[in-house]
Design a protein around this motif. Structure first.
Motif, PDB file in Angstrom:
ATOM      1  N   MET A 142       0.860  -1.257   0.097  1.00 23.40           N
ATOM      2  CA  MET A 142       0.047   0.048  -0.013  1.00 23.40           C
ATOM      3  C   MET A 142       0.950   1.297   0.012  1.00 23.40           C
ATOM      4  N   SER A 143       0.582   2.133  -0.687  1.00 16.39           N
ATOM      5  CA  SER A 143       1.333   3.589  -0.866  1.00 16.39           C
ATOM      6  C   SER A 143       0.436   4.356   0.088  1.00 16.39           C
ATOM      7  N   LYS A 144       0.439   5.806  -0.609  1.00 15.48           N
ATOM      8  CA  LYS A 144      -0.275   6.904   0.345  1.00 15.48           C
ATOM      9  C   LYS A 144      -1.726   6.092   1.188  1.00 15.48           C
ATOM     10  N   LYS A 145      -1.747   6.525   2.471  1.00 11.98           N
ATOM     11  CA  LYS A 145      -2.930   6.037   2.919  1.00 11.98           C
ATOM     12  C   LYS A 145      -4.243   6.520   2.217  1.00 11.98           C
ATOM     13  N   SER A 146      -5.216   5.613   1.999  1.00 16.18           N
ATOM     14  CA  SER A 146      -6.359   5.886   1.315  1.00 16.18           C
ATOM     15  C   SER A 146      -7.671   5.288   2.070  1.00 16.18           C
ATOM     16  N   SER A 147      -8.724   6.093   2.266  1.00 14.38           N
ATOM     17  CA  SER A 147      -9.670   5.615   3.177  1.00 14.38           C
ATOM     18  C   SER A 147     -10.622   4.532   2.441  1.00 14.38           C
ATOM     19  N   VAL A 148     -10.616   5.026   1.044  1.00 15.09           N
ATOM     20  CA  VAL A 148     -11.561   3.975   0.276  1.00 15.09           C
ATOM     21  C   VAL A 148     -10.773   2.643   0.383  1.00 15.09           C
ATOM     22  N   PRO A 149      -9.762   2.155  -0.164  1.00 24.88           N
ATOM     23  CA  PRO A 149      -8.966   0.831  -0.224  1.00 24.88           C
ATOM     24  C   PRO A 149      -9.253   0.256   1.205  1.00 24.88           C
ATOM     25  N   ASP A 150      -8.836   1.233   2.288  1.00 17.45           N
ATOM     26  CA  ASP A 150      -8.645   0.239   3.556  1.00 17.45           C
ATOM     27  C   ASP A 150     -10.135   0.018   3.930  1.00 17.45           C
ATOM     28  N   LEU A 151     -11.121   0.906   3.520  1.00 16.57           N
ATOM     29  CA  LEU A 151     -12.620   0.335   3.928  1.00 16.57           C
ATOM     30  C   LEU A 151     -12.994  -0.661   3.166  1.00 16.57           C
ATOM     31  N   SER A 152     -12.832  -0.874   1.814  1.00 19.28           N
ATOM     32  CA  SER A 152     -13.478  -2.013   1.207  1.00 19.28           C
ATOM     33  C   SER A 152     -12.750  -3.149   1.585  1.00 19.28           C
ATOM     34  N   ARG A 153     -11.220  -3.076   1.673  1.00 17.21           N
ATOM     35  CA  ARG A 153     -10.454  -4.340   2.171  1.00 17.21           C
ATOM     36  C   ARG A 153     -10.691  -4.700   3.511  1.00 17.21           C
ATOM     37  N   ALA A 188      15.085   7.794  -0.323  1.00 18.41           N
ATOM     38  CA  ALA A 188      15.650   8.244  -1.432  1.00 18.41           C
ATOM     39  C   ALA A 188      15.218   7.453  -2.610  1.00 18.41           C
ATOM     40  N   ALA A 189      14.850   6.254  -2.569  1.00 24.42           N
ATOM     41  CA  ALA A 189      14.372   5.316  -3.706  1.00 24.42           C
ATOM     42  C   ALA A 189      12.913   5.789  -3.986  1.00 24.42           C
ATOM     43  N   ARG A 190      12.158   6.154  -2.932  1.00 23.91           N
ATOM     44  CA  ARG A 190      10.620   6.067  -2.793  1.00 23.91           C
ATOM     45  C   ARG A 190      10.241   7.481  -3.407  1.00 23.91           C
ATOM     46  N   SER A 191      11.113   8.551  -3.355  1.00 23.91           N
ATOM     47  CA  SER A 191      10.857  10.076  -3.519  1.00 23.91           C
ATOM     48  C   SER A 191       9.423  10.229  -2.967  1.00 23.91           C
ATOM     49  N   ASN A 192       8.477  10.698  -3.524  1.00 22.86           N
ATOM     50  CA  ASN A 192       7.244  11.166  -2.884  1.00 22.86           C
ATOM     51  C   ASN A 192       6.191  10.086  -2.179  1.00 22.86           C
ATOM     52  N   LEU A 193       6.668   8.842  -2.547  1.00 26.71           N
ATOM     53  CA  LEU A 193       5.992   7.649  -1.947  1.00 26.71           C
ATOM     54  C   LEU A 193       6.376   7.327  -0.788  1.00 26.71           C
ATOM     55  N   VAL A 223       8.767  -1.178   6.433  1.00 25.42           N
ATOM     56  CA  VAL A 223       9.576  -0.090   5.930  1.00 25.42           C
ATOM     57  C   VAL A 223      10.818  -0.435   6.727  1.00 25.42           C
ATOM     58  N   PRO A 224      12.005  -0.099   6.181  1.00 24.70           N
ATOM     59  CA  PRO A 224      13.409  -0.287   6.969  1.00 24.70           C
ATOM     60  C   PRO A 224      13.281   0.986   8.016  1.00 24.70           C
ATOM     61  N   SER A 225      13.386   0.941   9.267  1.00 24.48           N
ATOM     62  CA  SER A 225      13.666   2.101  10.257  1.00 24.48           C
ATOM     63  C   SER A 225      14.579   2.264  10.739  1.00 24.48           C
ATOM     64  N   ASP A 226      15.957   1.656  10.482  1.00 24.12           N
ATOM     65  CA  ASP A 226      17.097   2.187  11.035  1.00 24.12           C
ATOM     66  C   ASP A 226      17.525   3.312  10.214  1.00 24.12           C
ATOM     67  N   PRO A 227      18.503   3.962  10.490  1.00 23.92           N
ATOM     68  CA  PRO A 227      18.981   5.215   9.953  1.00 23.92           C
ATOM     69  C   PRO A 227      19.346   5.065   8.462  1.00 23.92           C
ATOM     70  N   SER A 228      20.168   4.071   8.258  1.00 25.89           N
ATOM     71  CA  SER A 228      20.766   3.945   6.816  1.00 25.89           C
ATOM     72  C   SER A 228      19.565   3.160   5.991  1.00 25.89           C
ATOM     73  N   GLY A 229      18.997   2.352   6.397  1.00 23.26           N
ATOM     74  CA  GLY A 229      17.840   1.869   5.878  1.00 23.26           C
ATOM     75  C   GLY A 229      16.811   2.586   5.562  1.00 23.26           C
ATOM     76  N   TYR A 230      16.367   3.345   6.249  1.00 30.00           N
ATOM     77  CA  TYR A 230      15.440   4.337   6.077  1.00 30.00           C
ATOM     78  C   TYR A 230      15.767   5.308   5.166  1.00 30.00           C
ATOM     79  N   ALA A 231      17.169   5.852   5.039  1.00 27.54           N
ATOM     80  CA  ALA A 231      17.587   6.852   4.191  1.00 27.54           C
ATOM     81  C   ALA A 231      17.608   6.573   2.783  1.00 27.54           C
ATOM     82  N   ALA A 232      17.950   5.118   2.672  1.00 33.21           N
ATOM     83  CA  ALA A 232      17.886   4.542   1.404  1.00 33.21           C
ATOM     84  C   ALA A 232      16.304   4.298   0.621  1.00 33.21           C
ATOM     85  N   TYR A 233      15.619   3.909   1.742  1.00 30.21           N
ATOM     86  CA  TYR A 233      14.225   3.775   1.196  1.00 30.21           C
ATOM     87  C   TYR A 233      13.679   5.298   0.789  1.00 30.21           C
TER      88      TYR A 233
END
Length: 270
Positions: free
Chosen positions: A1-12, A93-98, A81-91
């Motif tokens: 799932m990308s940006k949180k959306s109420s419609v997909p969450d609700l239907s799922r 950078a790769a995901r841009s606005n996502l 989602v990687p949450s350690d400093p280096s892992g999150y930074a790489a994530y």
């Protein structure tokens, strides 16, 4: 799932709640098996299906495999989602606005660690709770490849690849048939049903039941899937019982007719 959306969450959530909990829970499944006796219902529309007792419908050793296939796909990079400093930074950078902000991510603690840290999407606290209690596991780096494949190997064509690798629909089918290197006519659920069908003592209804229509997953060589809805058996509206007995009898006669064409015979069998 990308940006949180109420419609997909609700239907799922509604899908899982209605189809899984209500329809295939212990009480719902027993009720469905009691009322979905399609063969008896079709043969005796005037009398209606004979409802078996709980003991007759489900033995003490009853087991069921419930599979949910979330049609469409899942953005795994924003679910785990990687949450350690280096892992999150790489994530990030790769995901841009996502990329999801770190604030709000749900931390998890795997039993073994490679020194990295991971978190879950904020919308799945139930999954976090299941993981923490040891009732859920996350399996990473899986897909429909025939072999672990690098970009260089893919470009050179040096290893076998699945047919139609970048076709979304074909890859969804391959998840259901579990044969990545060639097309096949059966699904792994259907092949499993073929293997264990001999242990099914109550063969008045197919052991392979679908609550979401026909699918590739449950196609077997011997066992035919039975598609129903959460409200019960699928029937021909306006044709059964006293509604229109002449039309109903005509349909039964058509289905019972010997078909010289294999396609016609297969269609009549459904």
């Amino acid at each position: 799932m990308s940006k949180k959306s109420s419609v997909p969450d609700l239907s799922r959530r509604h899908f899982i709640g209605a189809s899984c909990c209500a329809a295939v829970g212990a009480t719902g499944l027993l009720s469905s098996l009691a009322s979905l006796r399609l063969i008896a219902a079709a043969a005796s529309p005037a009398n209606g299906p004979q409802v078996p007792s709980a003991a007759a419908a489900i033995g003490s050793d009853y087991k069921a495999l419930v599979c949910l296939f979330l049609q469409g796909g899942n953005d795994a990079n924003n679910l785990i989602v990687p949450s350690d400093p280096s892992g999150y930074a790489a994530y990030a950078a790769a995901r841009s606005n996502l990329a999801l902000p770190q604030i709000g991510l749900l931390p998890i603690s795997p039993k073994t660690s490679d020194g990295r840290a991971f978190s879950l999407h904020p919308a799945v606290p139930e999954l976090q709770a299941l993981f923490a209690s040891g009732k859920a596991a996350l399996l990473g780096n899986v897909g429909t490849l025939v072999y672990p494949t690098t970009k260089a190997q893919y470009t050179a064509g040096s290893v076998p690849l699945p047919p139609q690798l970048f076709s979304h629909n074909d890859q969804q089918v391959q998840w259901q048939n579990s044969v990545p290197d060639k097309p096949t006519a059966t699904g792994w659920g259907g092949r499993l049903a073929d293997l264990v069908n001999a242990f099914n003592s109550n063969n008045q209804i197919s052991m392979s039941i679908s609550l979401a229509g026909t699918n590739y997953f449950q196609v077997g060589n011997q066992v035919t899937q039975y598609a129903v809805t959460t409200n019960g058996a699928v029937s021909f509206a306006g044709t059964t019982g006293g509604n229109n007995p002449i039309r109903y009898q005509a349909q039964k006669d058509l289905f019972a007719t010997s078909q010289p064409n294999l396609f016609d015979a297969a269609f009549a069998g459904k």
